[in-house]
Design a protein around this motif. Sequence first.
Motif, PDB file in Angstrom:
ATOM      1  N   ALA A  42       0.839  -1.197   0.000  1.00  0.00           N
ATOM      2  CA  ALA A  42       0.000   0.000   0.000  1.00  0.00           C
ATOM      3  C   ALA A  42       0.874   1.248   0.000  1.00  0.00           C
ATOM      4  N   ARG A  43       0.251   2.366  -0.257  1.00  0.00           N
ATOM      5  CA  ARG A  43       0.977   3.632  -0.232  1.00  0.00           C
ATOM      6  C   ARG A  43       1.298   3.998   1.208  1.00  0.00           C
ATOM      7  N   PRO A  44       2.539   4.306   1.520  1.00  0.00           N
ATOM      8  CA  PRO A  44       2.863   4.769   2.868  1.00  0.00           C
ATOM      9  C   PRO A  44       2.425   6.217   3.059  1.00  0.00           C
ATOM     10  N   PRO A  45       2.384   6.698   4.293  1.00  0.00           N
ATOM     11  CA  PRO A  45       1.969   8.088   4.507  1.00  0.00           C
ATOM     12  C   PRO A  45       2.899   9.061   3.806  1.00  0.00           C
ATOM     13  N   SER A  46       2.310  10.113   3.249  1.00  0.00           N
ATOM     14  CA  SER A  46       3.072  11.124   2.516  1.00  0.00           C
ATOM     15  C   SER A  46       3.523  12.277   3.396  1.00  0.00           C
ATOM     16  N   ALA A  47       3.054  12.338   4.637  1.00  0.00           N
ATOM     17  CA  ALA A  47       3.455  13.405   5.549  1.00  0.00           C
ATOM     18  C   ALA A  47       3.109  12.993   6.975  1.00  0.00           C
ATOM     19  N   HIS A  48       3.820  13.571   7.916  1.00  0.00           N
ATOM     20  CA  HIS A  48       3.528  13.391   9.339  1.00  0.00           C
ATOM     21  C   HIS A  48       3.416  14.778   9.950  1.00  0.00           C
ATOM     22  N   GLN A  49       2.216  15.153  10.381  1.00  0.00           N
ATOM     23  CA  GLN A  49       2.020  16.459  11.012  1.00  0.00           C
ATOM     24  C   GLN A  49       2.255  16.334  12.508  1.00  0.00           C
ATOM     25  N   VAL A  50       3.155  17.175  13.012  1.00  0.00           N
ATOM     26  CA  VAL A  50       3.599  17.070  14.402  1.00  0.00           C
ATOM     27  C   VAL A  50       3.639  18.453  15.047  1.00  0.00           C
ATOM     28  N   ARG A  51       3.474  18.467  16.358  1.00  0.00           N
ATOM     29  CA  ARG A  51       3.665  19.711  17.108  1.00  0.00           C
ATOM     30  C   ARG A  51       5.168  19.915  17.290  1.00  0.00           C
ATOM     31  N   TYR A  52       5.677  21.014  16.748  1.00  0.00           N
ATOM     32  CA  TYR A  52       7.128  21.202  16.709  1.00  0.00           C
ATOM     33  C   TYR A  52       7.434  22.687  16.591  1.00  0.00           C
ATOM     34  N   ASN A  53       8.268  23.172  17.462  1.00  0.00           N
ATOM     35  CA  ASN A  53       8.738  24.551  17.412  1.00  0.00           C
ATOM     36  C   ASN A  53       9.954  24.674  18.326  1.00  0.00           C
ATOM     37  N   LEU A  54      10.548  25.841  18.338  1.00  0.00           N
ATOM     38  CA  LEU A  54      11.775  26.042  19.107  1.00  0.00           C
ATOM     39  C   LEU A  54      11.580  25.765  20.590  1.00  0.00           C
ATOM     40  N   ALA A  55      10.388  26.037  21.100  1.00  0.00           N
ATOM     41  CA  ALA A  55      10.125  25.835  22.527  1.00  0.00           C
ATOM     42  C   ALA A  55       9.675  24.415  22.857  1.00  0.00           C
ATOM     43  N   GLU A  56       9.256  23.667  21.858  1.00  0.00           N
ATOM     44  CA  GLU A  56       8.740  22.311  22.059  1.00  0.00           C
ATOM     45  C   GLU A  56       9.456  21.354  21.099  1.00  0.00           C
ATOM     46  N   ARG A  57      10.494  20.713  21.605  1.00  0.00           N
ATOM     47  CA  ARG A  57      11.342  19.876  20.762  1.00  0.00           C
ATOM     48  C   ARG A  57      11.310  18.419  21.207  1.00  0.00           C
ATOM     49  N   ARG A  58      10.204  18.052  21.809  1.00  0.00           N
ATOM     50  CA  ARG A  58      10.074  16.685  22.311  1.00  0.00           C
ATOM     51  C   ARG A  58      10.232  15.645  21.197  1.00  0.00           C
ATOM     52  N   ILE A  59       9.760  15.959  20.005  1.00  0.00           N
ATOM     53  CA  ILE A  59       9.840  14.968  18.937  1.00  0.00           C
ATOM     54  C   ILE A  59      11.286  14.675  18.534  1.00  0.00           C
ATOM     55  N   GLU A  60      12.202  15.590  18.849  1.00  0.00           N
ATOM     56  CA  GLU A  60      13.622  15.308  18.615  1.00  0.00           C
ATOM     57  C   GLU A  60      14.122  14.298  19.644  1.00  0.00           C
ATOM     58  N   ARG A  61      13.740  14.520  20.902  1.00  0.00           N
ATOM     59  CA  ARG A  61      14.246  13.664  21.991  1.00  0.00           C
ATOM     60  C   ARG A  61      13.648  12.267  21.952  1.00  0.00           C
ATOM     61  N   THR A  62      12.427  12.141  21.449  1.00  0.00           N
ATOM     62  CA  THR A  62      11.735  10.848  21.484  1.00  0.00           C
ATOM     63  C   THR A  62      11.858  10.064  20.184  1.00  0.00           C
ATOM     64  N   GLY A  63      12.648  10.563  19.252  1.00  0.00           N
ATOM     65  CA  GLY A  63      12.927   9.796  18.044  1.00  0.00           C
ATOM     66  C   GLY A  63      11.950   9.976  16.912  1.00  0.00           C
ATOM     67  N   VAL A  64      10.966  10.883  17.052  1.00  0.00           N
ATOM     68  CA  VAL A  64       9.979  11.060  15.988  1.00  0.00           C
ATOM     69  C   VAL A  64      10.638  11.634  14.730  1.00  0.00           C
ATOM     70  N   VAL A  65      11.536  12.601  14.916  1.00  0.00           N
ATOM     71  CA  VAL A  65      12.239  13.169  13.762  1.00  0.00           C
ATOM     72  C   VAL A  65      13.095  12.100  13.091  1.00  0.00           C
ATOM     73  N   ALA A  66      13.810  11.332  13.903  1.00  0.00           N
ATOM     74  CA  ALA A  66      14.652  10.271  13.340  1.00  0.00           C
ATOM     75  C   ALA A  66      13.809   9.247  12.581  1.00  0.00           C
ATOM     76  N   ALA A  67      12.632   8.912  13.121  1.00  0.00           N
ATOM     77  CA  ALA A  67      11.761   7.944  12.446  1.00  0.00           C
ATOM     78  C   ALA A  67      11.241   8.503  11.128  1.00  0.00           C
ATOM     79  N   ALA A  68      10.918   9.788  11.122  1.00  0.00           N
ATOM     80  CA  ALA A  68      10.459  10.413   9.883  1.00  0.00           C
ATOM     81  C   ALA A  68      11.559  10.375   8.826  1.00  0.00           C
ATOM     82  N   CYS A  69      12.774  10.657   9.252  1.00  0.00           N
ATOM     83  CA  CYS A  69      13.892  10.643   8.314  1.00  0.00           C
ATOM     84  C   CYS A  69      14.174   9.231   7.807  1.00  0.00           C
ATOM     85  N   SER A  70      14.169   8.262   8.700  1.00  0.00           N
ATOM     86  CA  SER A  70      14.525   6.899   8.302  1.00  0.00           C
ATOM     87  C   SER A  70      13.465   6.260   7.417  1.00  0.00           C
ATOM     88  N   THR A  71      12.212   6.710   7.564  1.00  0.00           N
ATOM     89  CA  THR A  71      11.133   6.160   6.739  1.00  0.00           C
ATOM     90  C   THR A  71      10.811   7.037   5.536  1.00  0.00           C
TER      91      THR A  71
END
Length: 367
Positions: free
Chosen positions: A224-253
Amino acid sequence: MDEINRCSYHFAHLYAWVRDLLGEIRTEDGRTTLPMKARATPMTPTPDSPAKVILGTATFGVSPLADDAPALIRGALDRGVEFFDTANSYGNQPDYDRPSVPDHTERLSSEEILGRALAGIRDRVQLASKVGEPLGRDRVNGPFVGQLTRGHIFEQVDLSLRRLRTDYLDLYYAHQPDPHTPAGETVAAFDDLVTAGKIRAWGISNFSAAETEAVVRTAVELGARPPSAHQVRYNLAERRIERTGVVAAACSTGTPLHAYAPVAGGLLAGRRALDRDYIGHRRWGGVGFSEAQRSAGRRFAGLAAEWGVHPSSLALAWLMNRPGVTGVVMGTSSMANLDHACTAGELTLSRDQLVILDSLRFGDPVN
């Protein structure tokens, strides 16, 4: 830019891009044969694509009011913003209520307001909507978890299309992960909607690193078609997705990131914004910022003034430089804020400026 390119062109995403670009033919036994016709897909980034500004409409009907929204949309189009983001849960839900606006039972939904404003110009824009958040009193009384069964997705896409006055969506998100529905059922449902022509691409929103990887893996296993985008809460003050691997997962996939809340609900929008009554999660029934957070926001505003830029522009410029980010969802009721967002892509931050910004600390998670 090289790192962003590597994120955007991982095999799984490239596979989906090629298939969506060329189309496919399925035989009677379900096998996929060679592509036979071209079909555009607006969600696929190119190697030199800058992150695009997307107008978020979560508070349409509240801020701006329904009668004021068309002028804002025209202003966005005049500024080159042609991508609009909404959801079946935006605008007329009880947690958006405020004393100064009509009750949610009397308000149009964000989708309805957007659909009316775009009547006659649908072909000029790209539309994204979402499915899966709780609706009505369930948002307040029940667990806030996703609902991504096949039946619910199919029911809600038709309702969204009707409210938006269109026969297709450019992008349709799974708004929240659903811990109770098998990933295969959800992936197959979205894939079938693409095949049916009701959506051109699908995405995920607010998924963890493990959930992102599982969804992409499931799509590959199903063909099947994989997701074409992942919408996340992300800004300079909220960088949790960096610490929890969400950014890395987006890059690797190879899943491009669309970042919402780029000014952290007003925390990064300047000193005047910090004095508003409805800021942060207070806009939908939560609490505001702590004094420590406001102090950090003032420090950020001071840096922006020192560097001769508006705080909102600086916040978006920082975000546009982050690995994997191809879209920034900016919600506003102000033409001036649209101008700040649109000029962010013209800013070039020096290495020293990026180091200074990375050193800022905003304390507790932003409310």
